[in-house]
Design a protein around this motif. Structure first.
Motif, PDB file in Angstrom:
ATOM      1  N   GLU A   1     -42.890 -18.092 125.318  1.00 48.76           N
ATOM      2  CA  GLU A   1     -44.209 -18.281 125.481  1.00 48.76           C
ATOM      3  C   GLU A   1     -45.525 -17.976 126.474  1.00 48.76           C
ATOM      4  O   GLU A   1     -46.838 -17.737 125.752  1.00 48.76           O
ATOM      5  N   LYS A   2     -45.710 -17.889 127.468  1.00 51.03           N
ATOM      6  CA  LYS A   2     -46.442 -17.350 128.213  1.00 51.03           C
ATOM      7  C   LYS A   2     -46.612 -15.718 127.824  1.00 51.03           C
ATOM      8  O   LYS A   2     -47.467 -14.555 128.349  1.00 51.03           O
ATOM      9  N   GLY A   3     -45.567 -15.151 127.087  1.00 56.17           N
ATOM     10  CA  GLY A   3     -45.748 -13.523 127.649  1.00 56.17           C
ATOM     11  C   GLY A   3     -45.596 -13.306 126.333  1.00 56.17           C
ATOM     12  O   GLY A   3     -46.428 -11.865 126.364  1.00 56.17           O
ATOM     13  N   ARG A   4     -45.284 -13.822 124.839  1.00 55.80           N
ATOM     14  CA  ARG A   4     -45.808 -13.057 123.938  1.00 55.80           C
ATOM     15  C   ARG A   4     -47.272 -12.803 123.871  1.00 55.80           C
ATOM     16  O   ARG A   4     -47.671 -11.804 123.093  1.00 55.80           O
ATOM     17  N   PRO A   5     -47.916 -13.524 123.842  1.00 57.74           N
ATOM     18  CA  PRO A   5     -49.265 -13.497 123.618  1.00 57.74           C
ATOM     19  C   PRO A   5     -50.563 -12.113 124.237  1.00 57.74           C
ATOM     20  O   PRO A   5     -50.677 -11.518 123.837  1.00 57.74           O
ATOM     21  N   LEU A   6     -49.450 -12.264 125.865  1.00 55.10           N
ATOM     22  CA  LEU A   6     -50.208 -10.894 126.448  1.00 55.10           C
ATOM     23  C   LEU A   6     -49.405  -9.390 126.309  1.00 55.10           C
ATOM     24  O   LEU A   6     -49.779  -8.671 126.090  1.00 55.10           O
ATOM     25  N   VAL A   7     -48.166 -10.175 125.238  1.00 51.93           N
ATOM     26  CA  VAL A   7     -47.120  -8.861 124.734  1.00 51.93           C
ATOM     27  C   VAL A   7     -48.407  -7.486 123.790  1.00 51.93           C
ATOM     28  O   VAL A   7     -48.959  -7.018 123.917  1.00 51.93           O
ATOM     29  N   GLU A   8     -48.933  -9.027 122.612  1.00 50.97           N
ATOM     30  CA  GLU A   8     -49.855  -8.851 121.531  1.00 50.97           C
ATOM     31  C   GLU A   8     -51.254  -8.135 122.157  1.00 50.97           C
ATOM     32  O   GLU A   8     -51.626  -7.136 122.173  1.00 50.97           O
ATOM     33  N   ARG A   9     -51.744  -8.448 123.568  1.00 50.88           N
ATOM     34  CA  ARG A   9     -53.218  -8.383 123.719  1.00 50.88           C
ATOM     35  C   ARG A   9     -52.657  -6.888 124.162  1.00 50.88           C
ATOM     36  O   ARG A   9     -53.769  -5.814 123.826  1.00 50.88           O
ATOM     37  N   VAL A  10     -52.017  -6.480 124.727  1.00 56.21           N
ATOM     38  CA  VAL A  10     -51.486  -5.163 125.709  1.00 56.21           C
ATOM     39  C   VAL A  10     -51.214  -3.651 124.631  1.00 56.21           C
ATOM     40  O   VAL A  10     -51.648  -2.933 124.395  1.00 56.21           O
ATOM     41  N   ARG A  11     -50.468  -4.217 123.274  1.00 55.87           N
ATOM     42  CA  ARG A  11     -50.696  -3.110 122.065  1.00 55.87           C
ATOM     43  C   ARG A  11     -52.213  -3.289 121.827  1.00 55.87           C
ATOM     44  O   ARG A  11     -51.627  -2.243 121.655  1.00 55.87           O
TER      45      ARG A  11
END
Length: 519
Positions: A446-456
């Protein structure tokens, strides 16, 4: 027309007789028949008399020589010297041919088998007896000797000898050594095998080690398991106890590795070769007269960086895991192991931790390992509890402080760009950011998916492609890696060296699981 000189005529008369020379000349000029058809032909008498005279001359000469003892000795000596010289030449030629034949036979034999791999490791290379029942039980390929190992790997016997040969001083080294920063501080020395040796270790991993199941408590480098599965049994408990095994890989000697392979049914010859491929000596680089030498400073141990090392330790720790799991059940604890990290947990905050710690020291020592006393942690409820870097107080999660720092770094990159920004120890900013975001997503989706998208999005916006981390150049000695990482002297093989693996479940399909663990 040939003319005979007077001297030549005298020489002919001296060698035979005047009558015989006259007869020969008459026959040559056609005045006398050469066949002697006339009865009582004087020519026969002349020839016979010439033969007798020549024989008489020879006998006189021999008699004269017989009375000359010194001359006889000189002639006998010359003859003996000539005979001896001829015999020497014949003996030399015979020995040279034998040497060539032996060299050809030895070269042919070297191409088919390995008889020697070093002064301390070659004693069992002649033992090609396998245990067929164990090979069938564990699904291990039947390897009897070095030739069968080379054939199975698809390499020549000569190349296998080159990769497995054990030297205390060498101009070549099959490993590239470099330092990797630890998450908790300090640096870890990694010995990464060169491509050809790494390919051989991969073959051992895929065809011998990976099909064997490990204990259910083992979560490190096992298909389908991770730091998350290792932390899951310890979420929301009252007490978490974490212990660390000191010098985990360097404490596993090549004799223990060979014992593991022989316990699978392989011959001692094949097990010796496989153990040599999977272990190395700790070395120092020494430069002398412009030449670099690699000087061994320990016996052969498991290198930290080989793809086969984690699987070997998981198999060698099966009995340790079974004993520690039994200890945990006895006292109401849960137990898991991730590489060298041992974790126990109990639902209550007032659990009897002392009994677990005392028993662990004894059991771990029995299995040939040592508990790192300085890294033992007891975490009660009410404070942060971590298992292999995962926070387990209420649910699996990442440290809040670290997560806030990561979000702050993302915000700064989004606002000001990547110039001057850094995350972690990696040299490439976006690779490091992507790695940590993926780690958060693995622990807490839940916390990791938004961070992955931001990095991409950031990487795409700045035209960067995430790449693998580049590590620093190799180091020359263990001392430069820090005292905390200096391997202790490995002990003698323990009873676990030859413990038979006892598969409790069918092997799972192996995927791409190799990675350096986190601390």
């Amino acid at each position: 027309m040939d003319r005979t000189t007077r001297q030549q005529l005298y020489d002919r008369i001296r060698q035979s007789s005047l009558d015989e020379v006259v007869l020969e000349e008459m026959i040559r000029h056609g005045f006398w028949s050469a066949k002697g058809d006339i009865q009582a032909d004087p020519a026969d008498e002349i020839r016979r008399r010439g033969e007798l005279e020549r024989e008489l001359v020879s006998l006189r000469t021999e008699a004269t020589r017989a009375h000359n003892v010194a001359a006889l000795k000189r002639e006998a000596h010359r003859k003996r010297l000539a005979d001896a010289k001829q015999r020497r030449e014949e003996t030399k030629a015979r020995r040279e041919q034998a040497r060539v034949d032996r060299a050809a036979a030895w070269a042919k034999r070297r191409g088919l088998e390995i008889l020697y791999l070093g002064p301390e490791v070659s004693t069992a290379l002649g033992d090609a007896e396998v245990n067929a029942d164990r090979l069938t039980k564990y699904g291990v390929p039947s390897l009897t000797d070095a030739a069968s190992v080379a054939a199975a790997m698809g390499i020549t016997v000569g190349e296998l000898r080159f990769l497995a040969f054990d030297r205390k001083v060498s101009k070549r080294h099959h490993y590239q050594r470099f330092l990797v920063p630890k998450k908790t501080g300090g640096e870890r020395l990694i010995s990464a095998p060169m491509p050809r040796l790494k390919a051989a270790q991969r073959w051992i991993l895929d065809n011998v080690l990976a099909p064997l199941p490990v204990h259910d408590a083992a979560h490190g480098f096992v298909t389908g398991r991770s730091i998350c599965t290792n932390a899951a049994p310890h979420v929301g408990v009252g007490t978490v106890v974490n212990l660390d095994l000191a010098d985990f890989f360097p404490s596993v000697t090549w004799l223990r590795v060979r014992g593991l392979f022989t316990s699978l049914g392989l011959s001692k010859a094949a097990a010796t070769v496989l153990a040599l491929l999977c272990t190395e000596r700790e070395v120092d680089e020494v430069e002398l007269d412009g030449q670099v030498y690699f000087v061994a400073r320990s016996e052969r141990v498991l290198p930290q960086g080989s793809p086969a090392s984690p699987a070997i330790t998981n198999l060698l720790c099966r009995r340790l895991d079974a004993r520690l799991a039994g200890l945990a059940r006895k006292h109401g604890f849960a137990y898991t192991r991730y590489a060298d990290d041992l974790t126990f947990s109990h639902p209550n905050a007032d659990a009897a931790v002392g009994k677990i710690l005392a028993a662990c020291d004894r059991l771990v020592g029995d299995e040939g390992f040592v508990v790192h006393g300085g890294k033992t942690r007891v975490m009660r409820a009410g404070r942060r509890q971590e298992v292999t870097g995962v926070v387990v107080n209420d649910k699996p999660g990442v440290r809040r402080k670290e997560l806030r720092k990561f979000r702050a770094t993302l915000f700064q990159v989004e606002r000001d760009g990547p110039a001057g920004k850094k995350w972690g120890h990696g040299g490439d900013l976006f690779t490091s950011l992507a790695g940590f975001a993926s780690y958060v997503a693995m622990v807490d989706a839940e916390k990791g998916r938004p961070l992955v998208e931001r990095v991409r999005a950031l990487a795409k916006a700045h035209g960067h492609r995430v790449k693998r981390t580049e590590y620093p150049a190799r180091v020359k000695s263990w001392e430069s890696a820090g005292a905390a990482d200096t391997p202790a002297d490995a002990g003698a093989p323990t009873p676990s060296d030859t413990t038979d693996p006892d598969p409790a479940s069918p092997p799972a399909k192996r995927g791409k699981w190799w990675q350096f663990w986190k601390e």
